[in-house]
Write a protein that holds these residues in place. Structure first.
Motif, PDB file in Angstrom:
ATOM      1  N   THR A  31       2.312   7.481  -3.375  1.00  0.00           N
ATOM      2  CA  THR A  31       1.926   7.050  -2.031  1.00  0.00           C
ATOM      3  C   THR A  31       2.116   5.547  -1.916  1.00  0.00           C
ATOM      4  O   THR A  31       1.675   4.786  -2.782  1.00  0.00           O
ATOM      5  N   LYS A  32       2.771   5.117  -0.845  1.00  0.00           N
ATOM      6  CA  LYS A  32       3.033   3.686  -0.726  1.00  0.00           C
ATOM      7  C   LYS A  32       3.335   3.300   0.721  1.00  0.00           C
ATOM      8  O   LYS A  32       3.697   4.135   1.552  1.00  0.00           O
ATOM      9  N   PHE A  33       3.156   2.028   0.993  1.00  0.00           N
ATOM     10  CA  PHE A  33       3.609   1.444   2.247  1.00  0.00           C
ATOM     11  C   PHE A  33       5.029   0.930   2.052  1.00  0.00           C
ATOM     12  O   PHE A  33       5.365   0.372   1.005  1.00  0.00           O
ATOM     13  N   ILE A  34       5.857   1.129   3.063  1.00  0.00           N
ATOM     14  CA  ILE A  34       7.218   0.602   3.073  1.00  0.00           C
ATOM     15  C   ILE A  34       7.294  -0.421   4.197  1.00  0.00           C
ATOM     16  O   ILE A  34       7.001  -0.106   5.357  1.00  0.00           O
ATOM     17  N   VAL A  35       7.655  -1.637   3.851  1.00  0.00           N
ATOM     18  CA  VAL A  35       7.651  -2.736   4.815  1.00  0.00           C
ATOM     19  C   VAL A  35       9.063  -3.275   4.999  1.00  0.00           C
ATOM     20  O   VAL A  35       9.742  -3.613   4.026  1.00  0.00           O
ATOM     21  N   PHE A  40      -8.952   1.896  -0.851  1.00  0.00           N
ATOM     22  CA  PHE A  40      -7.879   2.201  -1.788  1.00  0.00           C
ATOM     23  C   PHE A  40      -7.203   0.901  -2.196  1.00  0.00           C
ATOM     24  O   PHE A  40      -7.229  -0.090  -1.458  1.00  0.00           O
ATOM     25  N   THR A  41      -6.563   0.923  -3.338  1.00  0.00           N
ATOM     26  CA  THR A  41      -5.848  -0.241  -3.849  1.00  0.00           C
ATOM     27  C   THR A  41      -4.440  -0.288  -3.252  1.00  0.00           C
ATOM     28  O   THR A  41      -3.724   0.710  -3.269  1.00  0.00           O
ATOM     29  N   ILE A  42      -4.061  -1.442  -2.722  1.00  0.00           N
ATOM     30  CA  ILE A  42      -2.678  -1.657  -2.292  1.00  0.00           C
ATOM     31  C   ILE A  42      -2.056  -2.656  -3.272  1.00  0.00           C
ATOM     32  O   ILE A  42      -2.428  -3.829  -3.306  1.00  0.00           O
ATOM     33  N   SER A  43      -1.141  -2.169  -4.101  1.00  0.00           N
ATOM     34  CA  SER A  43      -0.511  -3.019  -5.107  1.00  0.00           C
ATOM     35  C   SER A  43       0.474  -3.989  -4.448  1.00  0.00           C
ATOM     36  O   SER A  43       0.878  -3.792  -3.296  1.00  0.00           O
ATOM     37  N   ALA A  60      -5.018   9.506  -4.551  1.00  0.00           N
ATOM     38  CA  ALA A  60      -5.365  10.914  -4.779  1.00  0.00           C
ATOM     39  C   ALA A  60      -6.871  11.161  -4.732  1.00  0.00           C
ATOM     40  O   ALA A  60      -7.304  12.297  -4.525  1.00  0.00           O
ATOM     41  N   LYS A  61      -7.672  10.112  -4.868  1.00  0.00           N
ATOM     42  CA  LYS A  61      -9.124  10.328  -4.818  1.00  0.00           C
ATOM     43  C   LYS A  61      -9.601  10.754  -3.437  1.00  0.00           C
ATOM     44  O   LYS A  61     -10.749  11.184  -3.279  1.00  0.00           O
ATOM     45  N   GLU A  65       5.844   1.523   7.409  1.00  0.00           N
ATOM     46  CA  GLU A  65       5.782   2.976   7.276  1.00  0.00           C
ATOM     47  C   GLU A  65       4.855   3.338   6.131  1.00  0.00           C
ATOM     48  O   GLU A  65       4.665   2.558   5.191  1.00  0.00           O
ATOM     49  N   PHE A  66       4.284   4.524   6.221  1.00  0.00           N
ATOM     50  CA  PHE A  66       3.408   5.044   5.173  1.00  0.00           C
ATOM     51  C   PHE A  66       4.086   6.268   4.574  1.00  0.00           C
ATOM     52  O   PHE A  66       4.383   7.218   5.286  1.00  0.00           O
ATOM     53  N   SER A  67       4.360   6.224   3.278  1.00  0.00           N
ATOM     54  CA  SER A  67       5.166   7.251   2.621  1.00  0.00           C
ATOM     55  C   SER A  67       4.352   8.008   1.583  1.00  0.00           C
ATOM     56  O   SER A  67       3.627   7.408   0.784  1.00  0.00           O
ATOM     57  N   VAL A  68       4.475   9.324   1.605  1.00  0.00           N
ATOM     58  CA  VAL A  68       3.891  10.168   0.563  1.00  0.00           C
ATOM     59  C   VAL A  68       5.020  10.983  -0.047  1.00  0.00           C
ATOM     60  O   VAL A  68       5.672  11.764   0.643  1.00  0.00           O
ATOM     61  N   ASP A  69       5.270  10.776  -1.322  1.00  0.00           N
ATOM     62  CA  ASP A  69       6.337  11.464  -2.032  1.00  0.00           C
ATOM     63  C   ASP A  69       5.719  12.315  -3.131  1.00  0.00           C
ATOM     64  O   ASP A  69       4.631  12.005  -3.635  1.00  0.00           O
ATOM     65  N   PHE A  70       6.418  13.363  -3.523  1.00  0.00           N
ATOM     66  CA  PHE A  70       5.844  14.348  -4.423  1.00  0.00           C
ATOM     67  C   PHE A  70       6.879  14.820  -5.436  1.00  0.00           C
ATOM     68  O   PHE A  70       8.021  15.087  -5.080  1.00  0.00           O
TER      69      PHE A  70
END
Length: 259
Positions: free
Chosen positions: A62-66, A86-89, A98-99, A127-132
């Motif tokens: 899960t990540k933000f795409i800027v 949540f932590t944003i690295s 996932a919590k 954008e907010f991305s969820v990949d699996f």
């Protein structure tokens, strides 16, 4: 998503304008959206049996795409006035997302992003991305044929959990494994083994930056497993290259996914 599987991509990942709201095209400093759907997505595998998760498991990225500007100040879950951050690295990744699966579904997922306040959503560059991915848990470099077969069988169970009703029939049989090195410039160093010694004749099919190996072929050459060296890697159960192509994947798309 680094490899395969996955022209199930419509069901295994999504990338969308961050926290878009119907009928509201202008960004606010703080925005929230119902968390129900994403909690349900992350919880789809909870009912799998332990034996279906011993060899492979689902990994969410899960990540933000800027495209421009900074990342949001904060991402958090809110319920009855209580917030869970949540932590944003620095690279936009959200490693502890996932919590959210442990939270009530009637809460909200919120961001504080004052930098983009007043911008039109189509121009905010966020954008907010969820990949699996379904990945083999063992990353030691030594993989028995029994482990590979078990992971391929169980991997299909994960993908079927994502598909609604009759569409479960669309999930292909996973009879291959795909190996992708973390450093995509690494030359594949993969051997078939029997009694600890190399077996001649191993066919490794390249697909973009990924190496694809048939489990049936391993049996045909009398191999008992694989030895993978050369650097850190990820291994996934996968369909054949032909099946991936028929589902819309190309070698170019695989290369792009690695960058």
């Amino acid at each position: 998503m680094k490899t395969l599987p996955l022209a199930l991509i419509l069901f295994t990942s999504f990338v969308a304008p961050a926290f878009a709201a119907d009928g509201d095209d202008i960004r606010k400093a703080t925005e929230c959206r119902p968390a129900k759907d994403i909690i349900k997505l992350f919880s789809k595998f909870d009912k799998l049996k332990p034996g279906q998760r011993d060899t492979v498991d689902a990994i969410f990225d899960t990540k933000f795409i800027v495209e421009n500007g900074p990342f949001p100040d904060r991402l958090y879950y809110s319920h009855d006035g209580i917030e869970m951050p949540f932590t944003i690295s620095p690279d936009g990744a959200v490693p502890d997302f996932a919590k959210i699966t442990k939270q009530p579904q009637d809460g909200d997922l919120c961001i504080d992003d004052p930098t983009r306040e007043g911008l039109h959503r189509e121009e905010d560059g966020l954008e907010f991305s969820v990949d699996f991915d379904v990945k083999f848990k063992n990353m030691s470099g030594a993989h028995s044929l029994a482990e590979l077969k078990d992971g391929a069988k169980d991997g299909k169970s994960f993908y079927k959990k994502l598909m609604p009703g009759p569409m479960k029939l669309m999930v292909p049989t996973l009879t291959y494994v795909s190996v992708t090195y973390d450093d995509i410039s690494t030359a594949p160093d993969i051997q078939a083994l029997k009694d600890g010694a190399p077996v001649e004749g191993l066919i490794i099919e390249p697909f973009g930056t990924t190496s694809v190996i048939s489990l049936k072929h391993l049996e045909e050459i009398g191999a008992e497993g694989l030895k993978i060296t050369g650097g850190a890697y990820m291994m996934e159960p996968s369909p054949s290259i032909e099946k991936m192509k028929s589902m819309g994947f190309t070698e170019d798309s695989e290369d792009a996914a690695e960058k």
